[in-house]
Design an enzyme around this catalytic site. Structure first.
Site, PDB file in Angstrom:
ATOM      1  N   LYS A   9     -88.669-104.248  95.899  1.00  0.00           N
ATOM      2  CA  LYS A   9     -89.034-104.111  94.487  1.00  0.00           C
ATOM      3  C   LYS A   9     -89.038-105.487  93.822  1.00  0.00           C
ATOM      4  CE  LYS A   9     -87.643-101.340  90.425  1.00  0.00           C
ATOM      5  NZ  LYS A   9     -86.720-100.290  89.943  1.00  0.00           N
ATOM      6  N   SER A  13     -88.778 -96.242  87.774  1.00  0.00           N
ATOM      7  CA  SER A  13     -89.515 -97.484  87.765  1.00  0.00           C
ATOM      8  C   SER A  13     -89.861 -98.029  89.144  1.00  0.00           C
ATOM      9  CB  SER A  13     -88.706 -98.536  86.997  1.00  0.00           C
ATOM     10  OG  SER A  13     -87.509 -98.843  87.686  1.00  0.00           O
ATOM     11  N   SER A  34     -84.410 -94.381  88.759  1.00  0.00           N
ATOM     12  CA  SER A  34     -85.610 -95.082  89.217  1.00  0.00           C
ATOM     13  C   SER A  34     -85.826 -95.167  90.717  1.00  0.00           C
ATOM     14  CB  SER A  34     -85.632 -96.503  88.651  1.00  0.00           C
ATOM     15  OG  SER A  34     -86.090 -96.443  87.330  1.00  0.00           O
TER      16      SER A  34
HETATM   17  N1  GLN Z   1     -86.505 -94.000  83.254  1.00  0.00           N
HETATM   18  C1  GLN Z   1     -85.244 -94.590  82.975  1.00  0.00           C
HETATM   19  C2  GLN Z   1     -85.420 -95.727  81.978  1.00  0.00           C
HETATM   20  O1  GLN Z   1     -86.509 -95.974  81.626  1.00  0.00           O
HETATM   21  C3  GLN Z   1     -84.597 -95.102  84.240  1.00  0.00           C
HETATM   22  C4  GLN Z   1     -85.113 -96.383  84.718  1.00  0.00           C
HETATM   23  C5  GLN Z   1     -84.349 -96.938  85.899  1.00  0.00           C
HETATM   24  O2  GLN Z   1     -83.601 -96.229  86.585  1.00  0.00           O
HETATM   25  N2  GLN Z   1     -84.516 -98.223  86.114  1.00  0.00           N
HETATM   26  O3  GLN Z   1     -84.499 -96.332  81.546  1.00  0.00           O
END
Ligand code: GLN
Length: 446
Positions: free
Chosen positions: A50, A125, A149
Site C-alpha cells: 500500500k 482505503s 481499511s
Molecule cells: N473508512 C474509514 C475512514 O475513512 C476507515 C479507513 C481506514 O481504516 N484507514 O476513516
C-alpha cells in the site's frame, strides 16, 4: 494464481518465470488501476505494498498530491521483515488519500475498479491491494486498517484481509492516519497465507513505542480442528442487507457443522461506534497531518511569506475528504468543544473495550458482518455521512484494539462477494486464525 505458501517453495527459475507472467498480467489489467506504480521486481517473491508504507528510495505518497516527489529515506520495519523472509516489494497499490475513505475514490491517482464488477467500488482505503490480490495481480499484499481499511476492501473483492491486535505489527514507516488505531496487516488469497504473512510482519520493534514487543508465531501451529465457542449477534445485524444476513446464517451453519458452539450475544447500538471513531480518528489525523506544511515533505507551493506558503501548499495539496477531516478534527479538539466531543469519545471507547472484554470472558471468537452490504456501485453513496455509516461493523474493533479477519463466505445473485469477519480477544491471533481456517474449510468459497 499461486499462493504465498506455494511461492515460498519455488526454485529460482520457477520464480523468475512466474515474475514474467505476473508482469504481463499486470500490463494487461492496467484499467483496474490497482497499482500506482510498478517498481523493480527484486530478487524475492513479489509482494504488493500500500502506498503509505515506506520502501527506501521509492516514492511513497499516501495517494496524495501533497506528497508528490517525496522519496522514502528508510524502510518501514515491515519491509525489512519482508526482505529478511525472502519477499520483495515490487508495486505500490492505490488507496484513499491518507487512508481516509471506504472506496479508494479519494486517491490523487484516480479510482480503482472492483475486479469482480468494474461498476462497483473495490472498497477502501486499501482498495488497490484488495483489487490486486482479487484480480490475480499479486500473490499477496500489505494494507493498513484504521477503521476497517483492510477487512472491508477484502470483503468487497472476495479475498482474505486481517487486522492484527494493536501493537502486534510495527507502525514504524507507516504514514500515520490515526496513530492509536492504525495497524498494518496481510491481504491474501486464503487464511493460511494470511497467517504466514502475519508471522513475517509481526513482532517486536523498538522503533515503535506502542509495539507490544511480542514475538510468538501462529502459522506452524494452525489447527482447524479446535472446537471453539463463537458468539453471534442477532440484533447487531438487523440493519444489514439481505445478502449479509444470508451469509451470516450460512456461516453459523458452517461453524456448527465444524463442531463449534454458537452462543447469542448482544452489543450496544453501533451508532455510538461511529461517533466515537470519527471524533477520535479526525482528532488524531489533524495532529498527524500538521507535518505536511510544504517545508519538510514533498510538494511546496511558494507564497509571499511562510504563512502563505503553508496556506497555499495545504490548500492545493490536500483533497476534499482530507480537508473535511482536518476541519472536523480541529473542531472536536478546540477549546469549548474538547470536553463535549473528544473526551466523551474517549469514554465511549472505554465502554466499547469493556463490552468486548465481557464477551471474551465467555467466548473465543465473535462472528460479525464486515460491511452492511456488498460493494456499492460508484456514486451510490450519496454523501460523506453515508460513507461514514458504512463503517459501522469494522470500527469498534480498532477502537478496542482487537484482531479480526475478514473472509469471503458466498457470492450474491449478481456474483458479488460477501465477506464476514471473525473477531478475537487481544493477542489471541492463534484462535482467530484457527477459527477462520475452520470456517474457510467448511464454506469452500469459489
Ligand atoms: N473508512 C474509514 C475512514 O475513512 C476507515 C479507513 C481506514 O481504516 N484507514 O476513516
Amino acid at each position: 494464481m499461486i499462493t504465498l505458501k506455494e511461492a515460498l517453495s519455488l526454485s529460482k527459475d520457477e520464480l523468475n518465470k512466474f515474475k514474467k507472467e505476473l508482469q504481463t498480467k499486470i500490463e494487461a489489467n492496467k484499467d483496474l488501476n490497482a497499482y500506482i506504480d510498478i517498481n523493480d521486481f527484486g530478487e524475492g517473491i513479489p509482494i504488493a505494498i500500500k502506498d503509505n508504507i515506506q520502501v527506501k528510495e521509492w516514492s511513497v505518497t499516501s495517494a496524495s498530491k501533497i506528497l508528490q516527489g517525496y522519496i522514502a529515506p528508510y524502510n518501514a520495519t515491515v519491509i525489512n521483515k519482508l526482505l529478511d523472509a525472502g519477499l520483495s516489494p515490487f508495486g505500490r497499490t492505490n488507496m484513499d488519500e491518507f487512508a481516509m475513505g471506504s472506496t479508494t475514490e479519494t486517491s490523487y491517482y484516480g479510482k480503482t475498479l472492483n475486479p469482480v464488477n468494474s461498476d462497483c467500488v473495490p472498497g477502501g482505503s486499501s482498495g488497490g491491494s484488495a483489487a490486486a490480490v482479487g484480480a490475480g495481480l499479486a500473490i499477496a499484499a500489505l494494507g493498513s486498517d484504521t477503521g476497517g481499511s483492510i477487512r472491508q476492501p477484502a470483503a468487497y473483492c472476495g479475498i482474505v484481509g486481517m487486522k492484527p491486535t494493536y501493537g502486534r505489527v510495527s507502525r514504524y514507516g507507516l504514514g500515520a492516519y490515526a496513530s492509536s488505531l492504525d495497524q498494518i496487516g496481510p491481504m491474501t488469497q486464503n487464511v493460511e497465507d494470511a497467517a504466514i504473512l502475519y508471522d513475517i510482519i509481526s513482532g517486536s520493534d523498538e522503533k515503535d513505542s506502542t509495539n507490544a514487543m511480542m514475538d510468538d508465531k501462529v502459522s506452524d501451529k494452525l489447527n482447524a480442528e479446535r472446537k471453539l465457542t463463537i458468539a453471534v449477534l442477532p440484533k447487531y445485524i438487523e440493519n444489514a442487507s439481505e445478502d449479509i444476513k444470508e451469509a451470516y446464517a450460512k456461516a453459523i451453519e458452517a461453524l456448527k457443522a465444524q463442531g463449534h458452539t454458537i452462543v447469542e450475544k448482544e452489543m450496544m447500538d453501533a451508532k455510538y461506534d461511529i461517533s466515537a471513531y470519527y471524533i477520535t480518528a479526525t482528532a488524531e489525523a489533524t495532529t498527524n497531518l500538521g507535518r505536511y506544511d510544504g517545508i519538510r515533505y514533498g510538494n511546496r507551493v511558494e507564497g509571499a511569506n511562510l504563512e502563505e506558503t503553508y496556506y497555499k501548499t495545504r490548500s492545493e495539496g490536500f483533497g476534499d475528504e482530507v480537508k473535511r477531516r482536518i476541519l472536523l478534527g480541529n473542531f472536536v479538539l478546540s477549546s469549548g468543544y474538547y470536553e463535549a466531543y473528544y473526551v466523551k469519545a474517549q469514554k465511549t471507547r472505554h465502554l466499547i473495550k469493556d463490552e468486548y472484554a465481557k464477551i471474551f470472558n465467555e467466548v473465543d471468537l465473535i462472528l460479525s458482518p464486515v460491511a452492511p452490504s456488498v460493494a456499492p456501485k460508484f456514486g451510490e453513496l450519496a454523501n460523506p455521512m453515508e460513507m461514514y455509516l458504512s463503517d459501522i461493523y469494522t470500527i469498534s474493533v480498532n477502537l478496542a484494539g482487537l484482531p479480526a479477519l475478514s473472509l469471503p463466505v458466498m457470492k450474491n445473485k449478481d456474483g458479488m462477494p460477501v465477506g464476514l469477519q471473525l473477531i478475537a480477544n487481544a493477542y489471541d491471533e492463534q484462535t482467530l486464525f484457527d477459527g477462520s481456517l475452520s470456517l474457510e474449510k467448511e464454506i469452500a468459497y469459489k
